[in-house]
Design a protein around this motif. Structure first.
Motif, PDB file in Angstrom:
ATOM      1  N   UNK A 163       1.001  -1.056  -0.179  1.00 42.09           N
ATOM      2  CA  UNK A 163      -0.097   0.068   0.108  1.00 42.09           C
ATOM      3  C   UNK A 163       0.861   1.212  -0.175  1.00 42.09           C
ATOM      4  N   UNK A 164       1.984   1.187  -0.731  1.00 41.98           N
ATOM      5  CA  UNK A 164       2.684   2.318  -0.847  1.00 41.98           C
ATOM      6  C   UNK A 164       2.682   3.024  -2.281  1.00 41.98           C
ATOM      7  N   UNK A 165       2.266   4.248  -2.305  1.00 42.72           N
ATOM      8  CA  UNK A 165       2.076   4.848  -3.545  1.00 42.72           C
ATOM      9  C   UNK A 165       3.440   4.786  -4.527  1.00 42.72           C
ATOM     10  N   UNK A 166       2.944   4.865  -5.763  1.00 41.03           N
ATOM     11  CA  UNK A 166       4.149   4.861  -6.714  1.00 41.03           C
ATOM     12  C   UNK A 166       4.318   6.253  -7.236  1.00 41.03           C
ATOM     13  N   UNK A 167       5.610   6.550  -7.554  1.00 42.59           N
ATOM     14  CA  UNK A 167       5.797   8.112  -8.229  1.00 42.59           C
ATOM     15  C   UNK A 167       5.155   8.241  -9.366  1.00 42.59           C
ATOM     16  N   UNK A 168       4.971   9.326  -9.907  1.00 45.44           N
ATOM     17  CA  UNK A 168       4.190   9.706 -11.080  1.00 45.44           C
ATOM     18  C   UNK A 168       5.224   9.085 -12.183  1.00 45.44           C
ATOM     19  N   UNK A 169       6.498   9.120 -12.122  1.00 42.80           N
ATOM     20  CA  UNK A 169       7.272   9.008 -13.241  1.00 42.80           C
ATOM     21  C   UNK A 169       7.653   7.255 -13.450  1.00 42.80           C
ATOM     22  N   UNK A 170       7.168   6.599 -12.390  1.00 47.00           N
ATOM     23  CA  UNK A 170       7.127   4.930 -12.548  1.00 47.00           C
ATOM     24  C   UNK A 170       5.747   4.601 -12.820  1.00 47.00           C
ATOM     25  N   UNK A 171       4.766   5.513 -13.395  1.00 47.46           N
ATOM     26  CA  UNK A 171       3.620   5.029 -13.949  1.00 47.46           C
ATOM     27  C   UNK A 171       4.053   4.703 -15.368  1.00 47.46           C
ATOM     28  N   UNK A 172       4.492   3.587 -15.490  1.00 46.21           N
ATOM     29  CA  UNK A 172       4.936   3.131 -17.234  1.00 46.21           C
ATOM     30  C   UNK A 172       3.628   2.667 -17.581  1.00 46.21           C
ATOM     31  N   UNK A 173       3.561   2.446 -18.880  1.00 52.57           N
ATOM     32  CA  UNK A 173       2.597   1.951 -19.747  1.00 52.57           C
ATOM     33  C   UNK A 173       2.327   0.444 -19.299  1.00 52.57           C
ATOM     34  N   UNK A 174       3.301  -0.427 -19.075  1.00 55.29           N
ATOM     35  CA  UNK A 174       3.339  -1.956 -18.638  1.00 55.29           C
ATOM     36  C   UNK A 174       2.516  -1.812 -17.255  1.00 55.29           C
ATOM     37  N   UNK A 175       2.974  -0.863 -16.297  1.00 55.68           N
ATOM     38  CA  UNK A 175       2.364  -0.784 -15.157  1.00 55.68           C
ATOM     39  C   UNK A 175       1.012  -0.514 -15.091  1.00 55.68           C
ATOM     40  N   UNK A 176       0.616   0.496 -15.876  1.00 55.84           N
ATOM     41  CA  UNK A 176      -0.910   0.843 -16.034  1.00 55.84           C
ATOM     42  C   UNK A 176      -1.704  -0.231 -16.709  1.00 55.84           C
ATOM     43  N   UNK A 177      -1.195  -0.928 -17.690  1.00 53.34           N
ATOM     44  CA  UNK A 177      -1.782  -2.019 -18.290  1.00 53.34           C
ATOM     45  C   UNK A 177      -2.146  -3.009 -17.368  1.00 53.34           C
ATOM     46  N   UNK A 178      -1.072  -3.462 -16.636  1.00 49.40           N
ATOM     47  CA  UNK A 178      -1.173  -4.684 -15.641  1.00 49.40           C
ATOM     48  C   UNK A 178      -1.952  -4.272 -14.694  1.00 49.40           C
ATOM     49  N   UNK A 179      -2.094  -3.191 -14.311  1.00 44.70           N
ATOM     50  CA  UNK A 179      -3.247  -2.990 -13.049  1.00 44.70           C
ATOM     51  C   UNK A 179      -4.354  -2.677 -13.585  1.00 44.70           C
ATOM     52  N   UNK A 180      -4.888  -2.312 -14.781  1.00 48.75           N
ATOM     53  CA  UNK A 180      -5.827  -2.322 -15.256  1.00 48.75           C
ATOM     54  C   UNK A 180      -6.403  -3.799 -15.610  1.00 48.75           C
ATOM     55  N   UNK A 181      -5.650  -4.694 -16.139  1.00 50.90           N
ATOM     56  CA  UNK A 181      -5.935  -5.920 -16.105  1.00 50.90           C
ATOM     57  C   UNK A 181      -6.261  -6.541 -14.762  1.00 50.90           C
ATOM     58  N   UNK A 182      -5.581  -6.236 -13.757  1.00 57.77           N
ATOM     59  CA  UNK A 182      -5.714  -6.955 -12.613  1.00 57.77           C
ATOM     60  C   UNK A 182      -6.859  -6.386 -11.882  1.00 57.77           C
ATOM     61  N   UNK A 183      -7.282  -5.026 -12.047  1.00 56.03           N
ATOM     62  CA  UNK A 183      -8.322  -4.538 -11.411  1.00 56.03           C
ATOM     63  C   UNK A 183      -9.660  -5.136 -11.878  1.00 56.03           C
ATOM     64  N   UNK A 184      -9.590  -5.297 -13.438  1.00 56.44           N
ATOM     65  CA  UNK A 184     -10.609  -6.053 -14.047  1.00 56.44           C
ATOM     66  C   UNK A 184     -10.862  -7.459 -13.816  1.00 56.44           C
ATOM     67  N   UNK A 185      -9.820  -8.155 -13.451  1.00 54.04           N
ATOM     68  CA  UNK A 185     -10.018  -9.653 -13.046  1.00 54.04           C
ATOM     69  C   UNK A 185     -10.542  -9.537 -11.648  1.00 54.04           C
ATOM     70  N   UNK A 186      -9.875  -8.900 -10.907  1.00 55.74           N
ATOM     71  CA  UNK A 186     -10.564  -9.096  -9.314  1.00 55.74           C
ATOM     72  C   UNK A 186     -12.012  -8.245  -8.878  1.00 55.74           C
ATOM     73  N   UNK A 187     -12.175  -7.440  -9.966  1.00 53.07           N
ATOM     74  CA  UNK A 187     -13.406  -6.840  -9.960  1.00 53.07           C
ATOM     75  C   UNK A 187     -13.666  -5.595  -9.476  1.00 53.07           C
ATOM     76  N   UNK A 188     -12.624  -4.842  -9.335  1.00 56.06           N
ATOM     77  CA  UNK A 188     -12.581  -3.603  -8.712  1.00 56.06           C
ATOM     78  C   UNK A 188     -12.635  -2.441  -9.771  1.00 56.06           C
TER      79      UNK A 188
END
Length: 188
Positions: A163-188
């Motif tokens: 639960x540690x926030x990520x820095x803006x410069x670390x919000x890579x396209x691969x991280x954003x895609x993985x997080x979107x896929x993860x959130x969709x999978x877990x239903x959030x």
């Protein structure tokens, strides 16, 4: 883990227990995701240690970074975990390893956490389920940078489990895609 708590949430005396609980929940969801994506077999007949090691191996495939691992390690999971062969010496493995990042080494009897070619901590093999948390604690305590080949995975663990926030410069396209896929999978 105590150092991690001091760095992130020093006023929360239950932080370590909460992180361990979140990690267990995360691993359960990852196991379902891995089976769904056909990267893991259902865990029937496996003990908890074997399940945990398989999950650690598949995590970089479920949360891939765009950077390939060094050719000498082959699979990105080797940047996180290595299971020793029957006669494989952990010190010899560490000497030839091309990465200096923390790694969890699993042997037939125990686990070893090393940074670079230096063994740091050993713990019982039945605690391997928490090995990734110990790994993350070393990244924080030693102020280490994530290796590019597993940066997305470690960033997901950072935000979802620690639960540690990520820095803006670390919000890579691969991280954003993985997080979107993860959130969709877990239903959030």
């Amino acid at each position: 883990m105590g150092e991690l708590q001091c760095i992130l949430y020093k006023d929360n005396s239950h932080y370590i227990d909460e992180v361990k609980e979140r990690w267990q929940g995360f691993c359960q969801k990852v196991q379902f995701l891995g089976v769904w994506k056909k990267l893991l077999k259902p865990p029937m007949g496996m003990d908890k240690v074997e399940q945990a090691v398989r999950i650690l191996h598949v995590l970089p495939s479920l949360f891939p970074s765009t950077s390939a691992p060094p050719k000498r390690i082959g699979d990105a999971s080797e940047a996180v975990v290595h299971v020793l062969g029957e006669k494989e010496d952990p010190n010899a493995y560490l000497k030839k390893r091309p990465l200096s990042c923390p790694v969890l080494i699993v042997s037939s009897s125990n686990c070893l956490l090393a940074v670079g070619d230096l063994p740091i901590t050993t713990f019982p093999k039945d605690e391997v389920t928490e090995g990734a948390l110990y790994l993350m604690a070393y990244y924080y305590a030693l102020h280490l940078t994530y290796p590019k080949c597993v940066a997305t995975l470690l960033s997901v663990i950072q935000t979802e489990v620690l639960l540690d926030e990520i820095h803006e410069q670390d919000l890579t396209p691969s991280y954003k895609k993985c997080m979107a896929d993860w959130k969709a999978f877990v239903g959030q």
